[in-house]
Design a protein around this motif. Structure first.
Motif, PDB file in Angstrom:
ATOM      1  N   SER A  12       0.817  -0.994   0.128  1.00  0.00           N
ATOM      2  CA  SER A  12      -0.113  -0.177  -0.092  1.00  0.00           C
ATOM      3  C   SER A  12       0.732   0.982   0.077  1.00  0.00           C
ATOM      4  CB  SER A  12      -0.699  -0.005   1.233  1.00  0.00           C
ATOM      5  OG  SER A  12      -0.110   0.004   2.252  1.00  0.00           O
ATOM      6  N   THR A  13       0.300   2.264  -0.512  1.00  0.00           N
ATOM      7  CA  THR A  13       0.893   3.775  -0.631  1.00  0.00           C
ATOM      8  C   THR A  13       0.143   4.880  -0.166  1.00  0.00           C
ATOM      9  OG1 THR A  13       2.061   5.294  -1.858  1.00  0.00           O
ATOM     10  CG2 THR A  13       0.283   3.906  -2.923  1.00  0.00           C
ATOM     11  N   PRO A  14       0.322   5.503   0.706  1.00  0.00           N
ATOM     12  CA  PRO A  14      -0.435   6.544   1.067  1.00  0.00           C
ATOM     13  C   PRO A  14      -0.913   7.546  -0.022  1.00  0.00           C
ATOM     14  CG  PRO A  14       1.654   7.046   1.903  1.00  0.00           C
ATOM     15  CD  PRO A  14       1.798   5.633   1.262  1.00  0.00           C
ATOM     16  N   ASN A  15      -0.394   7.590  -1.223  1.00  0.00           N
ATOM     17  CA  ASN A  15      -0.351   8.396  -2.431  1.00  0.00           C
ATOM     18  C   ASN A  15      -1.599   7.984  -3.334  1.00  0.00           C
ATOM     19  OD1 ASN A  15       1.389  10.417  -1.407  1.00  0.00           O
ATOM     20  ND2 ASN A  15       2.976   9.649  -2.527  1.00  0.00           N
ATOM     21  N   ALA A  16      -1.874   6.646  -3.004  1.00  0.00           N
ATOM     22  CA  ALA A  16      -3.068   6.196  -3.970  1.00  0.00           C
ATOM     23  C   ALA A  16      -4.294   6.677  -3.973  1.00  0.00           C
ATOM     24  CB  ALA A  16      -2.969   4.506  -3.508  1.00  0.00           C
ATOM     25  N   GLY A  17      -4.480   7.610  -2.849  1.00  0.00           N
ATOM     26  CA  GLY A  17      -5.793   7.991  -2.930  1.00  0.00           C
ATOM     27  C   GLY A  17      -5.955   9.481  -3.342  1.00  0.00           C
ATOM     28  N   LEU A  18      -4.989  10.271  -3.788  1.00  0.00           N
ATOM     29  CA  LEU A  18      -4.708  11.523  -4.040  1.00  0.00           C
ATOM     30  C   LEU A  18      -5.079  11.980  -5.566  1.00  0.00           C
ATOM     31  CD1 LEU A  18      -1.221  12.243  -2.577  1.00  0.00           C
ATOM     32  CD2 LEU A  18      -3.538  12.392  -1.516  1.00  0.00           C
ATOM     33  N   ILE A  19      -5.687  10.966  -6.085  1.00  0.00           N
ATOM     34  CA  ILE A  19      -6.401  11.056  -7.468  1.00  0.00           C
ATOM     35  C   ILE A  19      -7.620  11.817  -7.204  1.00  0.00           C
ATOM     36  CG2 ILE A  19      -7.221  10.143  -9.686  1.00  0.00           C
ATOM     37  CD1 ILE A  19      -5.288   7.869  -9.088  1.00  0.00           C
ATOM     38  N   SER A  20      -8.018  12.858  -8.130  1.00  0.00           N
ATOM     39  CA  SER A  20      -9.175  13.711  -7.794  1.00  0.00           C
ATOM     40  C   SER A  20     -10.156  12.848  -8.027  1.00  0.00           C
ATOM     41  CB  SER A  20      -9.081  14.804  -9.074  1.00  0.00           C
ATOM     42  OG  SER A  20     -10.555  15.409  -9.059  1.00  0.00           O
ATOM     43  N   HIS A 195       6.329   3.920   7.674  1.00  0.00           N
ATOM     44  CA  HIS A 195       7.168   5.193   7.386  1.00  0.00           C
ATOM     45  C   HIS A 195       6.788   5.837   6.070  1.00  0.00           C
ATOM     46  CE1 HIS A 195       8.846   1.927   9.883  1.00  0.00           C
ATOM     47  NE2 HIS A 195       9.253   3.122  10.728  1.00  0.00           N
ATOM     48  N   PRO A 196       5.818   6.778   5.999  1.00  0.00           N
ATOM     49  CA  PRO A 196       5.264   7.431   4.509  1.00  0.00           C
ATOM     50  C   PRO A 196       6.383   7.838   3.793  1.00  0.00           C
ATOM     51  CG  PRO A 196       4.039   7.779   6.174  1.00  0.00           C
ATOM     52  CD  PRO A 196       5.008   7.088   7.079  1.00  0.00           C
ATOM     53  N   PRO A 197       7.333   8.600   4.491  1.00  0.00           N
ATOM     54  CA  PRO A 197       8.462   9.103   3.582  1.00  0.00           C
ATOM     55  C   PRO A 197       9.358   8.078   3.034  1.00  0.00           C
ATOM     56  CG  PRO A 197       8.372  10.332   5.734  1.00  0.00           C
ATOM     57  CD  PRO A 197       7.331   9.214   5.732  1.00  0.00           C
ATOM     58  N   GLU A 198       9.300   7.200   3.288  1.00  0.00           N
ATOM     59  CA  GLU A 198      10.331   6.111   3.106  1.00  0.00           C
ATOM     60  C   GLU A 198       9.903   5.354   1.653  1.00  0.00           C
ATOM     61  OE1 GLU A 198      13.623   6.196   3.682  1.00  0.00           O
ATOM     62  OE2 GLU A 198      13.429   7.736   5.109  1.00  0.00           O
ATOM     63  N   PHE A 203      13.556  -6.083   1.142  1.00  0.00           N
ATOM     64  CA  PHE A 203      12.600  -7.420   1.128  1.00  0.00           C
ATOM     65  C   PHE A 203      13.041  -8.301   2.022  1.00  0.00           C
ATOM     66  CE2 PHE A 203      10.701 -11.582   0.133  1.00  0.00           C
ATOM     67  CZ  PHE A 203       9.647 -10.906   0.032  1.00  0.00           C
ATOM     68  N   CYS A 204      12.155  -8.317   3.270  1.00  0.00           N
ATOM     69  CA  CYS A 204      12.374  -9.117   4.477  1.00  0.00           C
ATOM     70  C   CYS A 204      12.013 -10.593   4.206  1.00  0.00           C
ATOM     71  CB  CYS A 204      11.678  -8.624   5.586  1.00  0.00           C
ATOM     72  SG  CYS A 204      12.090  -9.766   7.059  1.00  0.00           S
ATOM     73  N   GLU A 205      12.780 -11.398   3.974  1.00  0.00           N
ATOM     74  CA  GLU A 205      12.676 -12.989   3.651  1.00  0.00           C
ATOM     75  C   GLU A 205      12.062 -13.709   4.721  1.00  0.00           C
ATOM     76  OE1 GLU A 205      15.257 -15.180   1.111  1.00  0.00           O
ATOM     77  OE2 GLU A 205      16.631 -13.445   1.040  1.00  0.00           O
ATOM     78  N   THR A 206      12.361 -13.170   5.998  1.00  0.00           N
ATOM     79  CA  THR A 206      11.736 -13.918   7.190  1.00  0.00           C
ATOM     80  C   THR A 206      10.393 -13.454   7.150  1.00  0.00           C
ATOM     81  OG1 THR A 206      13.879 -13.289   8.347  1.00  0.00           O
ATOM     82  CG2 THR A 206      11.957 -13.924   9.774  1.00  0.00           C
ATOM     83  N   CYS A 207       9.941 -12.457   7.088  1.00  0.00           N
ATOM     84  CA  CYS A 207       8.483 -11.984   7.176  1.00  0.00           C
ATOM     85  C   CYS A 207       7.642 -12.085   5.809  1.00  0.00           C
ATOM     86  CB  CYS A 207       8.431 -10.478   7.731  1.00  0.00           C
ATOM     87  SG  CYS A 207       9.025 -10.377   9.328  1.00  0.00           S
ATOM     88  N   ASP A 208       8.602 -12.198   4.781  1.00  0.00           N
ATOM     89  CA  ASP A 208       8.148 -12.216   3.368  1.00  0.00           C
ATOM     90  C   ASP A 208       7.105 -10.856   2.928  1.00  0.00           C
ATOM     91  OD1 ASP A 208       7.751 -13.646   0.922  1.00  0.00           O
ATOM     92  OD2 ASP A 208       5.941 -14.722   1.389  1.00  0.00           O
ATOM     93  N   ARG A 209       7.925  -9.918   3.131  1.00  0.00           N
ATOM     94  CA  ARG A 209       7.192  -8.529   2.659  1.00  0.00           C
ATOM     95  C   ARG A 209       8.172  -7.606   2.339  1.00  0.00           C
ATOM     96  NH1 ARG A 209       4.155  -5.867   7.505  1.00  0.00           N
ATOM     97  NH2 ARG A 209       4.223  -4.131   5.960  1.00  0.00           N
ATOM     98  N   PRO A 210       7.938  -6.494   1.498  1.00  0.00           N
ATOM     99  CA  PRO A 210       8.705  -5.311   1.235  1.00  0.00           C
ATOM    100  C   PRO A 210       8.885  -4.768   2.493  1.00  0.00           C
ATOM    101  CG  PRO A 210       7.276  -5.815  -0.539  1.00  0.00           C
ATOM    102  CD  PRO A 210       6.823  -6.824   0.701  1.00  0.00           C
ATOM    103  N   VAL A 211      10.071  -3.963   2.678  1.00  0.00           N
ATOM    104  CA  VAL A 211      10.180  -3.282   3.872  1.00  0.00           C
ATOM    105  C   VAL A 211      11.091  -1.934   3.461  1.00  0.00           C
ATOM    106  CG1 VAL A 211      10.101  -4.973   5.857  1.00  0.00           C
ATOM    107  CG2 VAL A 211      12.321  -4.335   4.585  1.00  0.00           C
ATOM    108  N   CYS A 212      10.870  -0.865   4.110  1.00  0.00           N
ATOM    109  CA  CYS A 212      11.958   0.417   3.924  1.00  0.00           C
ATOM    110  C   CYS A 212      13.168   0.332   4.855  1.00  0.00           C
ATOM    111  CB  CYS A 212      10.995   1.443   4.378  1.00  0.00           C
ATOM    112  SG  CYS A 212      10.482   1.859   6.008  1.00  0.00           S
ATOM    113  N   ARG A 213      13.780   1.369   4.627  1.00  0.00           N
ATOM    114  CA  ARG A 213      15.172   1.298   5.590  1.00  0.00           C
ATOM    115  C   ARG A 213      14.863   1.539   6.934  1.00  0.00           C
ATOM    116  NH1 ARG A 213      18.586   6.651   4.214  1.00  0.00           N
ATOM    117  NH2 ARG A 213      16.733   7.395   5.619  1.00  0.00           N
ATOM    118  N   ASP A 214      13.869   2.428   7.370  1.00  0.00           N
ATOM    119  CA  ASP A 214      13.347   2.218   8.882  1.00  0.00           C
ATOM    120  C   ASP A 214      13.077   1.087   9.201  1.00  0.00           C
ATOM    121  OD1 ASP A 214      14.323   5.077   8.653  1.00  0.00           O
ATOM    122  OD2 ASP A 214      12.191   5.824   8.487  1.00  0.00           O
ATOM    123  N   CYS A 215      12.185   0.227   8.330  1.00  0.00           N
ATOM    124  CA  CYS A 215      11.708  -0.942   8.899  1.00  0.00           C
ATOM    125  C   CYS A 215      12.910  -2.028   9.162  1.00  0.00           C
ATOM    126  CB  CYS A 215      10.766  -1.539   7.969  1.00  0.00           C
ATOM    127  SG  CYS A 215       8.888  -0.613   7.436  1.00  0.00           S
TER     128      CYS A 215
END
Length: 584
Positions: A12-20, A195-198, A203-215
């Motif tokens: 998910s991305t917080p910018n997905a809902g910014l379309i008019s 962490h919206p700015p990141e 990719f975390c293979e342990t949790c099997d999900r994409p992550v950012c640097r802060d994660c």
């Protein structure tokens, strides 16, 4: 970051809902940019487990099929969407596209993966639309005018200037959005929901999900994490392998659907053919019925004309005879009352001859024909144009009171275990035999002393007005026989039937002296009529005993000692096979 990496980053991305929101008013044919539930452009498109994409709001409006682990009263049914926000247990929904039952994650609709491909396609479609104003991805206030080629974000004029003044992004190039309308696909950054700015680059293979640097620094510190570009080949190859194993099913299913379509068309063609055959048959059958109807009506008119002609002829004859009678009576009465003695004597010879002739005339006081015309729709009428038809017009009807029972002399007497029979002759009202069959004949034979002893007769229709009734009584005694035609007793019904035992009582005695003295060469006769045939030879005593058994009487010669009689009885018990031979 390569394009293949971006295609597999699905979070998910917080910018997905910014379309008019004005874009949602554009209706079009169902495609990858329109929600199949609401028919509008996607807004926060999320992927269901069945791989169909719906708007988040459309998913929240779906009624749950089942809520595992939910207790009555645990949720607030009065608040809209409460099951999607507060229910911690998995919820099952029914996909409106494929009608498959899918389970939502524990986080509800927010836990579903955002379809980034659809977001990009909707963005590109919105960019090409003249009526759509894009919003800045940074401030979410101004209208987007340019796009950063490195960060892949839409910028308004103010944010674009600020983007260039920052040291970190000063070297990033921007391009006007109007220049991107001809692009086939526009990449957008996938930001971390925690962490919206990141941006999600690991990719975390342990949790099997994409992550950012802060994660990686935080919750995934001790987990096996690596850049997306390093692990994409591993998971991409696995996905390709699954795709390779799945693709053959497409051909098999398409072939099966083509076969089903072929069979469906064959069924449709066959149904049309059979329908035509049914219509043709029905048309021919109706024509045959109509022809049979016309034939019956013609036959009925002929019967009417025949009866009317007979009655008319009889009427003319009777009227003429009545006129002659009245003339003779009137003339004679007038002669006797008004004539003189001489006049009477002069005309007496003529009058006497006429009256004698009138008295000698024979005539029927009853109509020569009756109104007896019946239609029997159940009776077969043969074939008409190749079809079996039913319905016959009859001028004669059976009269049970005139129907009689016939049989050999003594048919009121039967023998136990032997077949007996008699003949039923159905006659009409004039006492003449019916020349056809098909009447309803019912015969009941019941023992007088034992109501449970019932004989089931066999009624054979000879199709000439007679019926053969045969039966085999299994028990001796007196029976009552009911014979009914059309529910009425025939003449002589009911009558008694005496069934005698198959073993008749023996009152005679064999005179076996000749038989024994001739050593079985001569015949011996009994007083009951039984015969002991000679010419056998062998033991005369055994033969005599066997024949006595045949007559049902144990033979005991006179003036024999009891010892010899006992010996003969013992010998009698040892000759069972000989008894069967003699009985045959």
């Amino acid at each position: 970051m390569s394009e293949s990496v971006e295609k597999l980053n699905v979070v998910s991305t917080p910018n997905a809902g910014l379309i008019s929101s004005s874009v949602r008013g554009e209706m079009g044919s169902p495609s990858r940019t329109h929600c199949p539930a609401c028919g509008c452009l996607y807004l926060e498109p999320r992927i269901l487990p069945c791989l169909h994409t719906l708007c988040s709001s459309c998913i929240r409006q779906l009624e749950p099929v089942s809520v595992p682990g939910l207790r009555v009263g645990d949720s607030d049914s009065g608040s809209e969407g409460s099951w999607a926000r507060e229910q911690p247990c998995p919820v099952s929904l029914l996909c409106p596209v494929c009608d498959s039952e899918v389970d939502l994650p524990r986080d509800g609709v927010d836990g579903l993966v955002v379809n980034q491909l659809v977001v990009s396609e909707v963005f590109l479609l919105s960019l090409r639309s003249q009526e759509v104003d894009l919003v800045c991805d940074l401030c979410s206030e101004g209208d987007a005018e340019r796009r950063c080629e490195v960060c892949n974000v839409n910028l308004c004029d103010f944010c674009c200037k600020a983007h260039r003044r920052q040291k970190k992004t000063a070297s990033h190039g921007t391009i006007a959005l109007k220049d991107l309308k001809g692009s086939g696909r526009i990449l957008r950054p996938v930001l971390c929901s925690l962490h919206p700015p990141e941006e999600l680059k690991l990719f975390c293979e342990t949790c099997d999900r994409p992550v950012c640097r802060d994660c990686v620094v935080g919750d995934h510190r001790d987990h096996a994490c690596d850049f997306s570009s390093a692990v994409i080949h591993k998971y991409g190859d696995y996905v390709r392998e699954l795709l390779k194993r799945t693709q053959p099913h497409l051909g098999a299913l398409e072939e099966a659907l083509r076969e089903i379509e072929r069979v469906s068309q064959a069924v449709e063609e066959r149904v049309e053919t059979v329908a035509d055959e049914i219509k043709a048959f029905a048309c021919s059958y109706v024509k045959a019925i109509e022809k049979h109807r016309d034939r019956l009506l013609k036959q009925l008119r002929e019967m009417k004309n025949h009866k009317e002609n007979c009655l008319h002829l009889q009427r003319i004859q009777l009227e003429q005879l009545l006129s002659d009678m009245r003339t003779g009576v009137d003339f004679t009465e007038h002669l006797l009352t008004s004539g003189s003695n001489l006049e009477i004597l002069v005309t007496k010879e003529v009058v006497i001859n006429r009256l004698k002739r009138l008295n000698e005339m024979r005539y029927k006081i009853h109509p020569g024909v009756d109104d007896g015309i019946w239609f029997t729709p159940q009776e077969r009428a043969g074939q008409c144009d190749g079809f079996e038809v039913q319905g016959v017009i009859l001028m004669r009807a059976v009269d049970p009171s005139k129907s009689i029972i016939q049989g050999e002399v003594g048919f009121h007497v039967g023998r136990q275990g032997r077949e007996s029979e008699f003949l039923l002759v159905c006659n009409d009202t004039l006492g003449e035999r019916m020349g056809r069959g098909g009447e309803s004949v019912r015969v009941s034979i019941i023992h007088k002393d034992n109501n449970e002893c019932i004989i089931t007769p066999v009624v054979t229709d000879n199709n000439n007005g007679t019926y053969q009734i045969s039966f085999i009584p299994q028990e001796a005694g007196i029976y009552t026989v009911w014979v009914c035609v059309q529910g009425q007793h025939v003449q002589g019904s009911p009558f008694s039937l005496t069934v005698k035992s198959k073993f008749r009582k023996h009152n005679g005695m064999f005179h076996c002296c000749t038989f024994c003295s001739s050593q079985g060469q001569k015949d011996a006769r009994c007083g009951c009529g039984g015969t002991m045939p000679g010419g056998r030879g062998g033991s005369s005593t055994a033969e005599a005993s066997a024949v006595v058994i045949r007559c049902g009487w144990y033979w005991k010669p006179e003036r024999q000692s009891e010892r010899k009689a006992s010996r003969r009885l013992d010998l009698l018990q040892t000759l069972e096979p000989l008894k069967e031979m003699v009985q045959q």
